[in-house]
Design a protein around this motif. Structure first.
Motif, PDB file in Angstrom:
ATOM      1  N   PRO A  41     -18.219 -47.273   4.579  1.00 22.87           N
ATOM      2  CA  PRO A  41     -18.890 -46.027   4.822  1.00 22.87           C
ATOM      3  C   PRO A  41     -19.705 -45.389   3.871  1.00 22.87           C
ATOM      4  O   PRO A  41     -20.518 -44.307   3.861  1.00 22.87           O
ATOM      5  N   LYS A  42     -19.499 -45.672   2.332  1.00 26.14           N
ATOM      6  CA  LYS A  42     -20.341 -45.021   1.185  1.00 26.14           C
ATOM      7  C   LYS A  42     -21.850 -45.222   1.753  1.00 26.14           C
ATOM      8  O   LYS A  42     -22.514 -44.515   1.146  1.00 26.14           O
ATOM      9  N   TYR A  43     -22.286 -46.229   2.333  1.00 25.97           N
ATOM     10  CA  TYR A  43     -23.658 -46.501   2.765  1.00 25.97           C
ATOM     11  C   TYR A  43     -23.999 -45.360   3.403  1.00 25.97           C
ATOM     12  O   TYR A  43     -25.456 -45.385   3.802  1.00 25.97           O
ATOM     13  N   PHE A  44     -23.388 -44.693   4.298  1.00 26.33           N
ATOM     14  CA  PHE A  44     -23.944 -43.517   5.189  1.00 26.33           C
ATOM     15  C   PHE A  44     -24.636 -42.604   4.325  1.00 26.33           C
ATOM     16  O   PHE A  44     -25.554 -41.873   4.614  1.00 26.33           O
ATOM     17  N   TYR A  45     -24.142 -42.424   3.023  1.00 25.94           N
ATOM     18  CA  TYR A  45     -24.449 -41.233   2.304  1.00 25.94           C
ATOM     19  C   TYR A  45     -25.894 -41.554   1.337  1.00 25.94           C
ATOM     20  O   TYR A  45     -25.906 -40.997   0.282  1.00 25.94           O
ATOM     21  N   ASP A  46     -27.019 -41.706   1.987  1.00 27.88           N
ATOM     22  CA  ASP A  46     -28.313 -41.408   1.292  1.00 27.88           C
ATOM     23  C   ASP A  46     -28.821 -40.310   1.630  1.00 27.88           C
ATOM     24  O   ASP A  46     -27.936 -39.128   2.293  1.00 27.88           O
ATOM     25  N   ALA A  47     -29.902 -39.760   1.212  1.00 25.94           N
ATOM     26  CA  ALA A  47     -30.379 -38.235   1.374  1.00 25.94           C
ATOM     27  C   ALA A  47     -30.371 -37.873   2.883  1.00 25.94           C
ATOM     28  O   ALA A  47     -29.915 -36.829   3.081  1.00 25.94           O
ATOM     29  N   GLU A  48     -30.705 -38.720   3.648  1.00 28.52           N
ATOM     30  CA  GLU A  48     -30.768 -38.426   5.139  1.00 28.52           C
ATOM     31  C   GLU A  48     -29.386 -38.277   5.761  1.00 28.52           C
ATOM     32  O   GLU A  48     -29.059 -37.476   6.645  1.00 28.52           O
ATOM     33  N   GLY A  49     -28.685 -39.455   5.355  1.00 34.16           N
ATOM     34  CA  GLY A  49     -27.089 -39.367   5.773  1.00 34.16           C
ATOM     35  C   GLY A  49     -26.366 -38.255   5.228  1.00 34.16           C
ATOM     36  O   GLY A  49     -25.503 -37.627   5.820  1.00 34.16           O
ATOM     37  N   SER A  50     -26.615 -37.794   3.964  1.00 36.12           N
ATOM     38  CA  SER A  50     -25.952 -36.448   3.345  1.00 36.12           C
ATOM     39  C   SER A  50     -26.447 -35.309   4.217  1.00 36.12           C
ATOM     40  O   SER A  50     -25.633 -34.537   4.334  1.00 36.12           O
ATOM     41  N   ALA A 213     -21.174 -33.568  21.162  1.00 35.21           N
ATOM     42  CA  ALA A 213     -22.230 -33.445  22.432  1.00 35.21           C
ATOM     43  C   ALA A 213     -23.657 -33.594  21.891  1.00 35.21           C
ATOM     44  O   ALA A 213     -24.336 -34.048  22.474  1.00 35.21           O
ATOM     45  N   GLN A 214     -24.037 -33.114  20.804  1.00 41.01           N
ATOM     46  CA  GLN A 214     -25.229 -33.118  20.361  1.00 41.01           C
ATOM     47  C   GLN A 214     -25.614 -34.684  19.790  1.00 41.01           C
ATOM     48  O   GLN A 214     -26.879 -34.918  19.562  1.00 41.01           O
ATOM     49  N   GLY A 215     -24.803 -35.212  19.594  1.00 43.11           N
ATOM     50  CA  GLY A 215     -25.108 -36.642  19.162  1.00 43.11           C
ATOM     51  C   GLY A 215     -25.519 -36.944  17.596  1.00 43.11           C
ATOM     52  O   GLY A 215     -26.050 -37.921  17.258  1.00 43.11           O
ATOM     53  N   VAL A 216     -24.702 -35.753  16.792  1.00 41.98           N
ATOM     54  CA  VAL A 216     -25.157 -35.840  15.464  1.00 41.98           C
ATOM     55  C   VAL A 216     -24.384 -36.878  14.706  1.00 41.98           C
ATOM     56  O   VAL A 216     -24.915 -37.679  13.816  1.00 41.98           O
ATOM     57  N   THR A 217     -23.303 -37.087  15.174  1.00 38.98           N
ATOM     58  CA  THR A 217     -22.391 -38.205  14.667  1.00 38.98           C
ATOM     59  C   THR A 217     -22.663 -39.417  14.902  1.00 38.98           C
ATOM     60  O   THR A 217     -22.613 -40.537  14.181  1.00 38.98           O
ATOM     61  N   ALA A 218     -23.370 -39.761  16.013  1.00 41.19           N
ATOM     62  CA  ALA A 218     -24.177 -41.011  16.458  1.00 41.19           C
ATOM     63  C   ALA A 218     -25.090 -41.174  15.576  1.00 41.19           C
ATOM     64  O   ALA A 218     -25.274 -42.476  14.941  1.00 41.19           O
ATOM     65  N   ASP A 219     -26.020 -40.251  15.370  1.00 40.71           N
ATOM     66  CA  ASP A 219     -27.101 -40.579  14.229  1.00 40.71           C
ATOM     67  C   ASP A 219     -26.859 -40.690  12.930  1.00 40.71           C
ATOM     68  O   ASP A 219     -27.248 -41.378  12.349  1.00 40.71           O
ATOM     69  N   PHE A 220     -25.569 -40.115  12.613  1.00 42.64           N
ATOM     70  CA  PHE A 220     -25.050 -40.316  11.232  1.00 42.64           C
ATOM     71  C   PHE A 220     -24.589 -41.734  10.929  1.00 42.64           C
ATOM     72  O   PHE A 220     -25.061 -42.393  10.182  1.00 42.64           O
ATOM     73  N   ASN A 221     -24.057 -42.285  12.154  1.00 43.38           N
ATOM     74  CA  ASN A 221     -23.461 -43.756  12.283  1.00 43.38           C
ATOM     75  C   ASN A 221     -24.886 -44.613  12.127  1.00 43.38           C
ATOM     76  O   ASN A 221     -24.939 -45.369  11.485  1.00 43.38           O
ATOM     77  N   LEU A 222     -26.024 -44.357  12.957  1.00 44.15           N
ATOM     78  CA  LEU A 222     -26.826 -45.141  13.398  1.00 44.15           C
ATOM     79  C   LEU A 222     -27.812 -45.046  11.967  1.00 44.15           C
ATOM     80  O   LEU A 222     -28.588 -46.131  11.883  1.00 44.15           O
ATOM     81  N   ASN A 223     -27.770 -44.157  11.241  1.00 44.49           N
ATOM     82  CA  ASN A 223     -28.364 -44.056   9.891  1.00 44.49           C
ATOM     83  C   ASN A 223     -28.177 -45.245   9.073  1.00 44.49           C
ATOM     84  O   ASN A 223     -28.943 -45.376   8.062  1.00 44.49           O
ATOM     85  N   LEU A 224     -26.936 -45.831   9.427  1.00 45.96           N
ATOM     86  CA  LEU A 224     -26.885 -46.987   8.223  1.00 45.96           C
ATOM     87  C   LEU A 224     -27.787 -48.029   8.525  1.00 45.96           C
ATOM     88  O   LEU A 224     -28.327 -48.573   7.600  1.00 45.96           O
ATOM     89  N   LEU A 225     -28.058 -48.249   9.831  1.00 42.73           N
ATOM     90  CA  LEU A 225     -29.202 -49.229   9.923  1.00 42.73           C
ATOM     91  C   LEU A 225     -30.565 -48.522   9.796  1.00 42.73           C
ATOM     92  O   LEU A 225     -31.358 -49.594   9.186  1.00 42.73           O
ATOM     93  N   ALA A 226     -30.805 -47.398   9.954  1.00 40.92           N
ATOM     94  CA  ALA A 226     -32.022 -46.861   9.502  1.00 40.92           C
ATOM     95  C   ALA A 226     -32.281 -46.915   8.140  1.00 40.92           C
ATOM     96  O   ALA A 226     -33.395 -47.070   7.454  1.00 40.92           O
ATOM     97  N   ARG A 227     -31.197 -46.845   7.270  1.00 43.73           N
ATOM     98  CA  ARG A 227     -31.228 -46.863   5.856  1.00 43.73           C
ATOM     99  C   ARG A 227     -31.548 -48.293   5.391  1.00 43.73           C
ATOM    100  O   ARG A 227     -32.482 -48.542   4.451  1.00 43.73           O
ATOM    101  N   ALA A 228     -30.999 -49.222   6.033  1.00 41.04           N
ATOM    102  CA  ALA A 228     -31.375 -50.622   5.855  1.00 41.04           C
ATOM    103  C   ALA A 228     -32.785 -50.940   6.264  1.00 41.04           C
ATOM    104  O   ALA A 228     -33.276 -51.771   5.208  1.00 41.04           O
ATOM    105  N   ASN A 229     -33.323 -50.357   7.149  1.00 37.22           N
ATOM    106  CA  ASN A 229     -34.630 -50.533   7.310  1.00 37.22           C
ATOM    107  C   ASN A 229     -35.607 -49.893   6.205  1.00 37.22           C
ATOM    108  O   ASN A 229     -36.544 -50.687   5.845  1.00 37.22           O
ATOM    109  N   ARG A 230     -35.146 -48.630   5.809  1.00 35.24           N
ATOM    110  CA  ARG A 230     -35.975 -48.159   4.823  1.00 35.24           C
ATOM    111  C   ARG A 230     -35.615 -48.896   3.418  1.00 35.24           C
ATOM    112  O   ARG A 230     -36.857 -49.024   2.639  1.00 35.24           O
TER     113      ARG A 230
END
Ligand code: AVI
Length: 326
Positions: A41-50, A213-230
């Motif tokens: 889970p350490k890969y969650f925390y780029d600037a966007e993940g933080s 309900a707002q899906g922020v945790t889902a975005d946080f989780n998916l950011n791992l893939l977004a980060r890989a794309n970046r």
């Protein structure tokens, strides 16, 4: 974490396509290539993940942050009786350095060393804290505290007080948690560790906290893939994955996964991987503790557990763990 900590090379953190030797690339490759298809889970925390994590902390369903803040604010004077005044405060995974603000008046530390892997986030937060507390020496340190960290030399007459809030201890595997605590006990000898640990509770409360309900945790989780794309030049289509978070009662933990909605192929550094429909990438465990369970772990690591503070509903706990001098 070994006690010999090596600060992360800042140049290596720039958001550019990674070379084949990058740790993220290797770990993602490993996770895609073979079971158990898991990545740290350490890969969650780029600037966007933080940024996303900061939003999680403000969500109505995510009780840990506000509950721990309430405990720290209400118990700061008692905590100071344990830590003493004028210590050398070291925070592991400091993020936005916000919780420490609840302790500064009561603990009156001489120095504050916030450690975090995300430079940009850390330096802005540390600078603001220094401005707000002109008498406090703030020395931010960009490092992966789960690997190795070199702390500034000790201050004479100022015991080292570790601060590890947020139940981040729960994101480690049990063996890693023990290893972290063992190293912390050595690093903090003669002082101690103030640590936050989320408590075992009604699974419905846990489920809501990780499926907001707002899906922020889902975005946080998916950011791992977004980060890989970046950073790694992958082309993950985030819409082809869903966020899954559930309580695993046998292991006393919330598990987070990214589940492939369909059979698909992904390319990483010239290699092609196939993900089957329903195949999951395991991105995080968040272990929950009983008060005695956390104390037992701390004793095993060489600490002498002191008082523990909780909220009225018994959702969260904060523990003082003494680190014997020898
Ligand atoms: C940082 N850590 C303690 C959080 C947790 O609750 O395990 C990370 C998190 N994952 C999803 N929501 C929050």
């Amino acid at each position: 974490m070994t006690v010999q900590l090596v600060a992360v090379n800042r140049a290596a953190q720039a958001e550019a396509p990674a070379d084949a030797g990058s740790e993220f690339l290797q770990d993602l490759r490993h996770a895609l290539a073979a079971p158990p298809h898991a990545i740290s889970p350490k890969y969650f925390y780029d600037a966007e993940g933080s940024r996303l994590f900061d939003r999680i902390c403000d969500l109505p369903e995510y009780y840990p942050t506000r509950t721990e803040r309430g405990i720290l604010a209400a118990s700061a004077a008692e905590i100071a009786e344990c830590t003493g005044l004028g210590g050398d405060l070291v925070e592991f995974g400091a993020g936005s350095c916000s919780k420490v603000r609840l302790l500064i008046d009561a603990l009156q530390p001489r120095r504050y060393v916030p450690i975090d892997i995300s430079t940009e986030h850390l330096e802005a937060a540390a600078a603001q804290l220094g401005e707000d507390h002109p008498g406090l020496l703030v020395l931010p340190l960009t490092a992966d505290y789960t690997a190795s960290v070199r702390l500034p030399p000790p201050l004479a007459g100022a015991p080292r007080i570790g601060f590890f809030p947020g139940s981040t201890i729960g994101n480690f595997a049990p063996a890693e948690a023990l290893q972290f605590l063992r190293n912390a006990a050595r690093l903090l000898r003669g002082g101690g560790l103030l640590i936050g640990a989320d408590l075992v509770k009604d699974p419905a409360v846990l489920h809501a906290a990780y499926n907001d309900a707002q899906g922020v945790t889902a975005d946080f989780n998916l950011n791992l893939l977004a980060r890989a794309n970046r950073e790694l030049g992958t082309a993950f289509d985030l819409g082809r994955f869903w966020h899954s978070a559930f309580y695993n009662a046998a292991q006393q933990r919330i598990e987070m996964h990214l589940v492939s909605r369909e059979r698909q192929h992904v390319e990483l550094a010239g290699e092609r991987f196939t993900l089957e429909e329903g195949q999951a990438l395991h991105t995080e465990n968040s272990h929950k503790f009983s008060i005695e369970g956390l104390r037992r772990l701390a004793r095993q690591a060489g600490f002498e557990p002191g008082p523990a503070w909780t909220d009225a509903q018994g959702l969260f706990s904060v523990h003082w763990l003494r680190a014997p001098a020898d």
